[in-house]
Write a protein that holds these residues in place. Sequence first.
Motif, short mmCIF file in Angstrom:
data_model
loop_
_atom_site.label_atom_id
_atom_site.label_comp_id
_atom_site.label_asym_id
_atom_site.label_seq_id
_atom_site.Cartn_x
_atom_site.Cartn_y
_atom_site.Cartn_z
N LEU A 85 61.21 -12.69 -32.38
CA LEU A 85 62.05 -13.70 -31.77
C LEU A 85 63.51 -13.35 -31.96
CD1 LEU A 85 62.38 -16.55 -30.49
CD2 LEU A 85 62.44 -17.45 -32.82
N ASP A 86 64.29 -13.52 -30.89
CA ASP A 86 65.72 -13.27 -30.88
C ASP A 86 66.02 -11.79 -31.09
OD1 ASP A 86 66.43 -15.77 -30.23
OD2 ASP A 86 67.13 -16.39 -32.19
N SER A 101 61.18 -12.42 -18.24
CA SER A 101 62.29 -12.35 -17.28
C SER A 101 63.43 -13.28 -17.67
CB SER A 101 61.78 -12.74 -15.88
OG SER A 101 61.19 -14.04 -15.91
N GLU A 102 63.15 -14.27 -18.50
CA GLU A 102 64.15 -15.26 -18.88
C GLU A 102 64.54 -15.09 -20.34
OE1 GLU A 102 66.65 -18.62 -18.15
OE2 GLU A 102 65.47 -17.37 -16.79
N PRO A 103 65.83 -14.91 -20.65
CA PRO A 103 66.26 -14.82 -22.05
C PRO A 103 66.28 -16.18 -22.71
CG PRO A 103 68.17 -14.74 -20.62
CD PRO A 103 66.97 -14.74 -19.72
N LEU A 104 66.23 -16.18 -24.02
CA LEU A 104 66.32 -17.44 -24.76
C LEU A 104 67.75 -17.92 -24.87
CD1 LEU A 104 63.75 -16.68 -27.58
CD2 LEU A 104 63.68 -18.70 -26.11
N LEU A 207 62.44 -13.33 -26.69
CA LEU A 207 61.19 -13.16 -27.41
C LEU A 207 60.53 -11.94 -26.77
CD1 LEU A 207 58.79 -14.44 -29.26
CD2 LEU A 207 57.82 -14.87 -27.01
N ALA A 208 60.23 -10.91 -27.54
CA ALA A 208 59.59 -9.70 -27.00
C ALA A 208 58.29 -9.44 -27.73
CB ALA A 208 60.52 -8.50 -27.13
N VAL A 209 57.31 -8.89 -27.03
CA VAL A 209 56.01 -8.57 -27.65
C VAL A 209 55.69 -7.10 -27.44
CG1 VAL A 209 55.14 -10.91 -27.30
CG2 VAL A 209 54.74 -9.18 -25.54
N ARG A 210 54.74 -6.61 -28.23
CA ARG A 210 54.37 -5.20 -28.15
C ARG A 210 53.72 -4.87 -26.81
NH1 ARG A 210 50.47 -3.48 -31.10
NH2 ARG A 210 49.64 -5.52 -31.69
N ARG A 211 54.12 -3.75 -26.26
CA ARG A 211 53.52 -3.26 -25.02
C ARG A 211 52.12 -2.71 -25.32
NH1 ARG A 211 55.71 -2.00 -20.08
NH2 ARG A 211 57.85 -2.39 -20.82
N ASN A 212 51.27 -2.70 -24.31
CA ASN A 212 49.91 -2.17 -24.41
C ASN A 212 49.06 -2.93 -25.44
OD1 ASN A 212 50.59 -0.10 -22.55
ND2 ASN A 212 51.40 1.16 -24.23
N ALA A 213 49.35 -4.22 -25.58
CA ALA A 213 48.57 -5.05 -26.51
C ALA A 213 47.89 -6.19 -25.76
CB ALA A 213 49.46 -5.60 -27.61
N GLY A 214 47.75 -6.06 -24.43
CA GLY A 214 47.05 -7.06 -23.64
C GLY A 214 47.81 -8.36 -23.45
N MET A 215 49.15 -8.29 -23.47
CA MET A 215 49.93 -9.52 -23.37
C MET A 215 50.83 -9.55 -22.14
SD MET A 215 50.86 -10.34 -27.37
CE MET A 215 51.33 -8.67 -27.84
N ASP A 216 50.54 -8.74 -21.15
CA ASP A 216 51.38 -8.68 -19.95
C ASP A 216 51.48 -10.03 -19.24
OD1 ASP A 216 50.00 -6.12 -20.59
OD2 ASP A 216 51.37 -5.31 -19.09
N LEU A 217 50.34 -10.65 -19.00
CA LEU A 217 50.33 -11.93 -18.30
C LEU A 217 50.96 -13.02 -19.17
CD1 LEU A 217 49.60 -13.55 -15.83
CD2 LEU A 217 47.30 -13.87 -16.77
N LEU A 218 50.74 -12.94 -20.46
CA LEU A 218 51.32 -13.92 -21.37
C LEU A 218 52.85 -13.90 -21.29
CD1 LEU A 218 51.20 -16.00 -23.65
CD2 LEU A 218 51.02 -14.09 -25.27
N VAL A 219 53.43 -12.71 -21.24
CA VAL A 219 54.88 -12.57 -21.13
C VAL A 219 55.39 -13.18 -19.84
CG1 VAL A 219 56.75 -10.89 -20.81
CG2 VAL A 219 55.12 -10.58 -22.66
N GLN A 220 54.67 -12.94 -18.74
CA GLN A 220 55.06 -13.51 -17.45
C GLN A 220 55.01 -15.04 -17.49
OE1 GLN A 220 53.00 -11.75 -14.08
NE2 GLN A 220 52.80 -9.81 -15.17
N ARG A 221 53.96 -15.56 -18.07
CA ARG A 221 53.81 -17.02 -18.15
C ARG A 221 54.86 -17.62 -19.08
NH1 ARG A 221 48.74 -18.83 -20.31
NH2 ARG A 221 49.11 -20.81 -19.24
#
Length: 271
Positions: A85-86, A101-104, A207-221
Motif C-alpha cells: 500500500l502506498d 488504473s486509479e491512484p490512491l 496499491l500494487a500487487v505482484r504480477r503473475n500471481a493470478g490477480m489481474d482481474l482483481l487489480v482491474q476491479r
Amino acid sequence: MPLITQLFAALVFACLSFAAQGEKLRIVTEPWAPYVYEENGEALGLDYETTAIVFKRLGIDVQWQFLPWKRCLSMLESGQADGALDIFHSDERDATLLYPSEPLSDVQFVMFYANDRPHPFRTLEDLSGLTVGTSPGYLYSKDFSESTLFTREPAPTHEANFGKLLRGRIDLLITDRRVGQHLIDELGIRDKITENPLVISQQSQYLAVRRNAGMDLLVQRFGAELKRFKREPAYAELSARYGAEPAAMVKTENNTVAAEKTVEQHESSAQ
C-alpha cells in the motif's frame, strides 16, 4: 459449456482466488501518517481506510502488516507479501508489479530545516556542501538522487530524521509535505521547524500487487471501485477528516507550475 465460457470462468476463479478460497490478501505498508498508520492498535489513515472500504466492497479479506519500507519491498520481492500500500510507480517495477488504473493519492516531496540553522533555498544547487536526511528505500526525483552537490543520509524512521535535524546532525530532511506537517504537530516542534516551499518531486501512490500471481482481474476491479468510491460523499468526508485540501498551484524544482491534488505517500522505491 462452450470453451470460451470455460476459459472465462477459469480466469475469474484464478483472479479472485483469495475470495473464492477464503484466503487473505497479504498487504504490507509502512506507517505514513496521515495516509496510513496505527494508533492504539487501530489501523487508520486516508489511504488505508479508502483501501479497506474498496476491498470490503469487493469481498476480499486482507491481512495487514506495518513494517519499515525496505522490509516491505523485500517481502514483496520474495513473495511473502501479495501487495504493498502506498507505493510509487516506476518503469522498473512494471515487470514485477501490477498497478490499478486509479491512484490512491499524490505526494509532494519538500524539505524541512531547523529554525536555529535555517537553510532556505530556491534550487538544488543552493544545497552545495549540506547533508539531507532521507528514508531508506524511498524513490525521489532523479535530480535529487543523483546530485553530487550534497550528501544524502538515511534514518530508520521519519521521527528519527526530525530528531537529527533538531540536533544539527543533518542540515535538512526530505519527506512528503503532509507527512512532515503531521509529524511537526505530533512531535510538538512547530516553532522549531520550517518547511521550504520548493517541491522537489510529485508522484502518485498506489496499491500494487505482484504480477503473475493470478490477480489481474482483481487489480482491474479494485481500480474501478476506487474510482467509483472517490466520487461519493463518503470519500469527500474521509478526505476532509484527514485534512485533504483543494487543488492549488505550486512551484516545482524546475520552476514549472503543477496542480496539487487533494491528497498525498509515501512511497518508496524498488531499490
